[in-house]
Design a protein around this motif. Structure first.
Motif, PDB file in Angstrom:
ATOM      1  N   GLN A 185       6.266   8.310 104.863  1.00  0.00           N
ATOM      2  CA  GLN A 185       5.286   7.390 104.871  1.00  0.00           C
ATOM      3  C   GLN A 185       5.384   5.904 104.428  1.00  0.00           C
ATOM      4  OE1 GLN A 185       2.096   9.914 102.985  1.00  0.00           O
ATOM      5  NE2 GLN A 185       0.732   9.448 104.666  1.00  0.00           N
ATOM      6  N   ALA A 186       6.247   5.913 103.196  1.00  0.00           N
ATOM      7  CA  ALA A 186       6.290   4.652 102.663  1.00  0.00           C
ATOM      8  C   ALA A 186       7.664   4.675 101.832  1.00  0.00           C
ATOM      9  CB  ALA A 186       5.473   4.060 101.841  1.00  0.00           C
ATOM     10  N   ARG A 187       8.242   3.613 101.645  1.00  0.00           N
ATOM     11  CA  ARG A 187       9.578   3.708 100.728  1.00  0.00           C
ATOM     12  C   ARG A 187       9.771   2.090 100.068  1.00  0.00           C
ATOM     13  NH1 ARG A 187      14.712   5.283 104.065  1.00  0.00           N
ATOM     14  NH2 ARG A 187      13.252   6.425 105.522  1.00  0.00           N
ATOM     15  N   LEU A 188       9.919   2.144  98.898  1.00  0.00           N
ATOM     16  CA  LEU A 188      10.063   1.005  97.909  1.00  0.00           C
ATOM     17  C   LEU A 188      11.343   1.051  97.093  1.00  0.00           C
ATOM     18  CD1 LEU A 188       8.872  -1.887  96.712  1.00  0.00           C
ATOM     19  CD2 LEU A 188       7.847  -0.284  95.080  1.00  0.00           C
ATOM     20  N   VAL A 189      12.274   0.358  96.904  1.00  0.00           N
ATOM     21  CA  VAL A 189      13.343  -0.040  96.319  1.00  0.00           C
ATOM     22  C   VAL A 189      13.045  -1.359  95.363  1.00  0.00           C
ATOM     23  CG1 VAL A 189      15.667  -0.439  95.572  1.00  0.00           C
ATOM     24  CG2 VAL A 189      14.629   1.210  97.421  1.00  0.00           C
ATOM     25  N   ARG A 190      12.932  -1.502  94.002  1.00  0.00           N
ATOM     26  CA  ARG A 190      12.588  -2.411  93.374  1.00  0.00           C
ATOM     27  C   ARG A 190      13.840  -2.634  92.382  1.00  0.00           C
ATOM     28  NH1 ARG A 190      12.067  -1.370  88.080  1.00  0.00           N
ATOM     29  NH2 ARG A 190      10.932   0.391  87.369  1.00  0.00           N
TER      30      ARG A 190
END
Length: 217
Positions: free
Chosen positions: A191-196
């Motif tokens: 559904q979603a992916r985030l890399v910070r």
């Protein structure tokens, strides 16, 4: 599933550090807006799907479990370490915390509306991930959501000192695309992916994957 032998040292290490770990990380989410945003999105999706029980799998001292509760979820925690569970029960007596392993969850098939694995797989060898992901898929109801957080990389770092104590921990970093691919092969949909980027206390970027177990056709 037979419990991997690597869990013994992980359990013993977290029993050792439990009290200091809880004190040092109690307010960790305060200055991490991206992390909180992913937790909020997860909570909103679970509630939009009708709600239900949400398992914080590898909950440690319960700091994220109570955050989920404050976001309006019916959250409970499971952790490998009896020491961590004891701290969580003392700190949050209104919530439920039980000892258990992600390799063989004592939960019925399809019994969860949501599952959280918040840095709880950082000591898991990559070859064991498919079996654990299969457990996540088993315990989630169709339409249920999974949120994972983990360290980005492709190596293992040996940790022998942490939180003021001697420990014996292998810390694994995973490529986000590889983890997402494994989850998709298990039956999840991204559904979603985030890399910070890493903050001042972190050595690597941090990844967050939000998945859903699709409804049966």
């Amino acid at each position: 599933m037979t419990e991997p032998s690597s869990l013994d040292s992980t359990r013993a290490s977290y029993d050792t550090v439990a009290v200091d770990y809880a004190a040092l990380l109690a307010d960790e989410l305060t200055d991490k807006p991206y992390d909180r945003a992913m937790l909020t999105a997860f909570a909103d999706l679970v509630k939009a799907g009708g709600g239900g029980r949400v398992g914080d799998l590898g909950c440690g001292p319960g700091r994220v479990t109570v955050h989920l509760r404050d976001l309006g979820l019916t959250a409970f925690g499971i952790d490998l370490s009896p020491g961590m569970i004891a701290v969580a029960r003392r700190t949050y007596p209104d919530l439920t915390f039980d000892e258990g392993s992600m390799t063989a969850l004592d939960l019925a098939d399809g019994s969860l509306a949501g599952a959280l694995a918040w840095y709880s797989l950082v000591h898991t060898p990559p070859e064991q991930l498919p079996d654990i992901f299969a457990e996540f898929h088993r315990v989630l109801a169709p339409g249920g959501h999974l949120l994972m957080a983990f360290k980005v990389g492709a190596e293992c770092v040996r940790l022998e000192q942490a939180y003021g104590h001697t420990v014996a921990l292998d810390v694994y970093r995973f490529p986000p695309d590889d983890v997402a691919e494994l989850l998709v092969k298990t039956g999840f949909r991204v559904q979603a992916r985030l890399v910070r980027e890493a903050d001042s206390r972190e050595g690597t970027p941090q990844a967050f994957l939000l998945m859903v177990k699709p409804m049966a056709p």
